[in-house]
Design a protein around this motif. Structure first.
Motif, short mmCIF file in Angstrom:
data_model
loop_
_atom_site.label_atom_id
_atom_site.label_comp_id
_atom_site.label_asym_id
_atom_site.label_seq_id
_atom_site.Cartn_x
_atom_site.Cartn_y
_atom_site.Cartn_z
N PHE A 283 33.37 -16.09 31.93
CA PHE A 283 33.68 -14.91 31.11
C PHE A 283 33.23 -15.11 29.66
O PHE A 283 32.73 -14.19 29.02
N ALA A 284 33.42 -16.32 29.13
CA ALA A 284 33.09 -16.57 27.72
C ALA A 284 31.61 -16.36 27.45
O ALA A 284 31.23 -15.79 26.43
N VAL A 285 30.77 -16.82 28.37
CA VAL A 285 29.32 -16.60 28.21
C VAL A 285 28.98 -15.13 28.38
O VAL A 285 28.23 -14.56 27.58
N CYS A 286 29.54 -14.52 29.40
CA CYS A 286 29.27 -13.09 29.63
C CYS A 286 29.69 -12.26 28.41
O CYS A 286 28.93 -11.41 27.93
N ASP A 287 30.88 -12.51 27.91
CA ASP A 287 31.37 -11.78 26.74
C ASP A 287 30.47 -12.02 25.53
O ASP A 287 30.15 -11.10 24.77
N GLY A 288 30.07 -13.27 25.35
CA GLY A 288 29.37 -13.65 24.13
C GLY A 288 27.94 -13.16 24.04
O GLY A 288 27.46 -12.84 22.95
N VAL A 289 27.24 -13.11 25.19
CA VAL A 289 25.81 -12.74 25.15
C VAL A 289 25.54 -11.38 25.77
O VAL A 289 24.39 -10.95 25.83
N GLY A 290 26.59 -10.69 26.24
CA GLY A 290 26.40 -9.36 26.80
C GLY A 290 25.88 -9.36 28.22
O GLY A 290 25.16 -8.44 28.64
N LEU A 291 26.25 -10.38 28.99
CA LEU A 291 25.86 -10.46 30.40
C LEU A 291 26.98 -9.88 31.26
O LEU A 291 28.13 -10.30 31.15
N ALA A 292 26.66 -8.91 32.08
CA ALA A 292 27.69 -8.28 32.91
C ALA A 292 28.20 -9.26 33.96
O ALA A 292 27.40 -9.96 34.60
N PRO A 293 29.51 -9.35 34.16
CA PRO A 293 30.04 -10.25 35.19
C PRO A 293 29.51 -9.98 36.59
O PRO A 293 29.47 -10.87 37.42
N ASP A 294 29.10 -8.72 36.83
CA ASP A 294 28.55 -8.38 38.14
C ASP A 294 27.04 -8.18 38.08
O ASP A 294 26.46 -7.43 38.86
#
Length: 511
Positions: free
Chosen positions: A339-350
């Motif tokens: 989640f931290a990477v997804c949140d930080g760089v704008g990568l969707a979890p799905d």
């Protein structure tokens, strides 16, 4: 492209897994598991394995769990893990290195030694790691225990344990002695920021991890090749007991595994001299290594500035954008690091590209400090089959304490330095939260976890003092407060603190 002959290239990768229910399960030692992986990596170069092994000037190993504490290993161990493996494959490297603890270690080591190759300080390097947690568990209650003790001696650059980056006497005294409780504090802090209830957040975690299990189910090296549904992961029960809030078992890294991995990296000149076909070469296009502030100093516990900056910098060094990455493997011991990477760089979890190539630590397996060496191995294989595309590996250590990133491609590229030093200075200079060690009086719960693995169910609290807003740690066995933490939502709840013998103990405020 005319490449400098000192340009580093990854030329061989190997993995090995044995499951306790496999026919012929041998309950191998850490040395034996790593040896299998190194043999596979040497063969994977496409050159003569014996010639490559003999040419290796450096073997560097990840510290396995059984030698991560200053106590005798339960089944004995080698006095020089790295040279025990090297000797079994016919190598006698001039330099043997044993890395500190930390799941960032595989990528950090690869970046370090790729840089040394580029500088002319090394030429052929073998990286290796293994865990024999399954073996240790298998023999735990048996009388016929093997003795894996070896006395091989020889040079070893032992870099120590490195615990000072992850824990202090104060954090240990307040129950922060296992990864699940530590990451539980981070995920609950993130839940607080998002304003989600307990059930909704558990569903979100299960939705993040269920696709990882689908990848693991297809991976022949997985320790648990089983597809898990969102409902199955989220439902707490006998087969999915709570470990530490907010995690039931299926959201926790699977550490009782027998797995080994290895990577061979060398200079272009060495690859040509040793006869490694160019079809085996994969280049490290981008890289970065960063450290977060100490856990209790961080202004926001719900984000990772180090992970975000490391991914961003590695992509910048590679000269590509996030949308140009074809594959990801993000360290996934628990949901928060992903989640931290997804949140930080704008990568969707799905994101349809997926977030793992291995299958993730709860399903593929969490072999201690060496998991991301498996991720690198999978990425290298994938990049060979997808010419010109890019794969990103994100490796995490400690309590989101260290983050190392590598960007890989079969496209030839020169060695490029990264700007991690300047970025590290910015992270170090970020605002810090004042702390109070001993607390008496009222406070508020900032984030929390509950330890279900102790004889008495115990709440672990990061809180803020009413008096000055400073941060503290506390534990609680107060029935009312533990019930709220286990079955309700204590975020923001007021509590009463009493310090005794250096430990802050919390109770529910009287109504």
């Amino acid at each position: 492209m005319a490449l400098d002959p000192r340009t580093p290239v990854v030329v061989g990768v190997g993995q090995f897994t044995e499951r306790i229910d496999d026919d012929g399960y041998r309950a191998r030692s850490s040395v034996e598991l790593a040896t299998e992986a190194v043999r596979a990596a040497l063969a994977d170069t496409g050159a003569d394995p014996g010639v490559v092994a003999a040419a290796a000037d450096t073997f560097a190993g990840l510290r396995q769990f059984e030698i991560c504490i200053p106590a005798p290993p339960p089944l004995g161990a080698s006095d020089n893990y790295v040279r025990s493996v090297a000797g079994r494959v016919g190598a006698d490297p001039a330099r043997a290195v044993l890395e500190q603890i930390g799941g960032n270690g595989p990528q950090q080591l690869l970046t370090e030694f790729a840089g040394r190759i580029a500088a002319g300080d090394a030429e052929v390097v073998v990286l290796l790691g293994s865990e024999n947690g399954s073996t240790l568990r298998y023999f735990a209650g048996r009388e016929d225990k093997p003795d894996f003790t070896e006395q091989v001696g020889g040079q070893l650059e032992d870099r120590g344990y490195g615990y000072e980056y992850y824990m202090t006497e104060y954090t240990v005294a307040h129950g922060l002695t296992g990864a699940p409780v530590q990451y539980g504090l981070l995920d609950n802090a993130r839940r607080a920021r998002l304003g989600l209830g307990v059930a909704d957040y558990r569903t979100a975690m299960a939705e993040l991890f269920a696709p990882l299990s689908e990848v693991a189910a297809k991976n022949p090296y997985s320790s648990s090749p089983t597809v898990r549904s969102v409902a199955e992961i989220a439902a707490v029960g006998d087969g999915n007991r709570m470990i530490a809030d907010p995690y039931p078992r299926l959201l926790v890294a699977r550490d009782q595994v027998n797995q080994g991995s290895a990577v061979v990296v060398m200079s272009v000149a060495a690859a040509r001299r040793l006869g490694v076909p160019e079809s085996r070469w994969v280049y490290l296009h981008g890289h970065a290594d960063l450290m977060e502030q100490p856990f209790l100093d961080r202004e926001n516990l719900d984000v990772s500035h180090a992970a975000t900056a490391a991914v961003t910098e590695a992509l910048a060094v590679a000269g590509i954008g996030l949308d140009e990455v074809a594959t990801f493997d993000l360290y996934s011991c628990f949901p928060f690091p992903v989640f931290a990477v997804c949140d930080g760089v704008g990568l969707a979890p799905d994101d349809p590209r997926g977030l793992t190539l291995t299958g993730g630590l709860p399903y593929f397996g969490g072999p201690g400090n060496s998991y991301s060496l498996h991720a690198i191995a999978e990425t290298v294989v994938e990049m060979r089959s997808r010419p010109g595309q890019y794969g990103l590996v994100g490796a995490n250590g400690g309590i989101m304490s260290k983050y190392s990133v590598g960007v890989y491609s079969s496209t030839p590229a020169p060695w490029r330095p990264d700007g991690s030093a300047a970025l590290q200075a910015r992270i170090d200079a970020r605002p810090r939260v004042a702390g109070t060690r001993d607390v008496d009086g009222p406070g508020t719960i900032e984030t929390y976890s509950v330890r279900y693995d102790w004889p008495v169910r115990t709440g672990i609290i990061v809180g803020r003092r009413d008096a000055d807003g400073s941060r503290f740690l506390a534990v609680t066995t107060d029935d009312e407060l533990v019930a709220l933490m286990s079955d309700g939502d204590p975020l923001g709840a007021r509590i009463q603190l009493r310090c005794s013998d250096g430990i802050n103990r919390a109770a529910a405020l009287p109504r």
